[in-house]
Design an enzyme around this catalytic site. Structure first.
Site, short mmCIF file in Angstrom:
data_model
loop_
_atom_site.label_atom_id
_atom_site.label_comp_id
_atom_site.label_asym_id
_atom_site.label_seq_id
_atom_site.Cartn_x
_atom_site.Cartn_y
_atom_site.Cartn_z
N ASP A 47 -8.07 -1.47 9.42
CA ASP A 47 -6.90 -2.16 8.88
C ASP A 47 -7.15 -3.67 8.93
OD1 ASP A 47 -3.57 -1.25 8.75
OD2 ASP A 47 -4.13 -3.35 8.76
N ASN B 109 3.78 6.18 7.58
CA ASN B 109 5.05 5.72 7.03
C ASN B 109 5.26 6.25 5.61
OD1 ASN B 109 5.46 4.12 9.35
ND2 ASN B 109 4.27 2.45 8.48
N GLN C 279 6.78 1.62 4.87
CA GLN C 279 5.59 1.77 4.01
C GLN C 279 5.50 0.56 3.08
OE1 GLN C 279 5.47 5.33 1.56
NE2 GLN C 279 3.29 5.07 1.11
N HIS D 91 -1.46 7.12 3.61
CA HIS D 91 -2.45 6.73 4.61
C HIS D 91 -1.91 7.05 6.00
CE1 HIS D 91 0.07 3.26 3.66
NE2 HIS D 91 -0.02 2.93 4.94
N HIS E 103 -2.19 5.81 9.94
CA HIS E 103 -2.64 4.77 10.86
C HIS E 103 -3.15 5.43 12.14
CE1 HIS E 103 -0.51 1.26 8.94
NE2 HIS E 103 0.25 2.22 8.48
P1 5GP Z 1 2.04 0.70 5.68
O1 5GP Z 1 2.96 -0.43 6.09
O2 5GP Z 1 2.12 0.95 4.20
O3 5GP Z 1 2.21 1.93 6.50
O4 5GP Z 1 0.60 0.19 6.04
C1 5GP Z 1 -0.19 -0.56 5.19
C2 5GP Z 1 -1.33 -1.09 6.05
O5 5GP Z 1 -2.38 -1.46 5.19
C3 5GP Z 1 -0.98 -2.33 6.87
O6 5GP Z 1 -1.25 -2.06 8.24
C4 5GP Z 1 -1.87 -3.42 6.30
O7 5GP Z 1 -2.37 -4.28 7.29
C5 5GP Z 1 -2.99 -2.63 5.65
N1 5GP Z 1 -3.58 -3.23 4.47
C6 5GP Z 1 -2.90 -3.72 3.39
N2 5GP Z 1 -3.77 -4.13 2.45
C7 5GP Z 1 -5.01 -3.90 2.95
C8 5GP Z 1 -6.32 -4.12 2.43
O8 5GP Z 1 -6.54 -4.63 1.33
N3 5GP Z 1 -7.36 -3.73 3.22
C9 5GP Z 1 -7.17 -3.15 4.45
N4 5GP Z 1 -8.27 -2.79 5.14
N5 5GP Z 1 -5.95 -2.94 4.97
C10 5GP Z 1 -4.89 -3.31 4.22
#
Ligand code: 5GP
Ligand code: ZN
Length: 134
Positions: free
Chosen positions: A30, A86, A93, A99, A101
């Site tokens: 991440d 999420n 999300q 995805h 985590h």
């Molecule tokens: P969500 O909030 O949708 O559950 O998690 C999205 C996650 O993706 C966040 O923890 C954020 O840091 C990560 N993330 C967002 N864009 C990128 C990216 O371009 N590359 C990587 N490696 N992680 C990303």
């Protein structure tokens, strides 16, 4: 999904720090880690959330999570893990490609993922059971 960033990362169109890859998944670090080694499991096929994810991939994602937790624990020596997934903006999300985590936990790391426990009253319990029990 031509405009989905995780489709592009999962399929290698955008480079990423990849911990694991097979025909169906990519596991990456991440970019905004909650802790050292915070990783994301991405299916290569687009599904916006768990409801859209085919059962077979959902099952494989959990098995892969188990495998990666083992690898990360061996490599980084974490003391525990949170597995977070999420669904929907209201649930936090921000990227609408399924995805998982994998968040390694270390004693005293202060990572906050909690909630304030409420109370389950009898009336509410019965109502929920009547509406949801499968
Ligand atoms: P969500 O909030 O949708 O559950 O998690 C999205 C996650 O993706 C966040 O923890 C954020 O840091 C990560 N993330 C967002 N864009 C990128 C990216 O371009 N590359 C990587 N490696 N992680 C990303
Ligand atoms: Zn996607």
């Amino acid at each position: 999904m031509s405009d989905c960033i995780f489709c592009k990362i999962a399929n290698g169109e955008i480079p990423s720090a990849t911990l694991y890859e097979d025909a169906e998944f990519r596991v990456i670090l991440d970019l905004g880690p909650a802790s050292r080694g915070h990783a994301l499991i991405l299916p290569k096929a687009h599904a916006a959330n768990i409801c859209e994810l085919p059962d077979e991939l959902a099952a494989k994602a959990m098995v892969l999570a188990k495998k990666m937790v083992g690898r990360i624990t061996e490599g980084l020596g974490c003391d525990g893990f949170n597995i977070v997934q999420n669904n929907g903006e209201v649930a936090g999300q921000t990227v609408f490609h399924f995805h998982m985590h994998l968040i390694p936990r270390y004693k005293g790391d202060g990572v906050g993922l909690g909630w304030t426990p409420g109370e389950l009253g009898d009336k509410e319990k019965e109502e929920i059971l009547s509406k949801v029990k499968a």
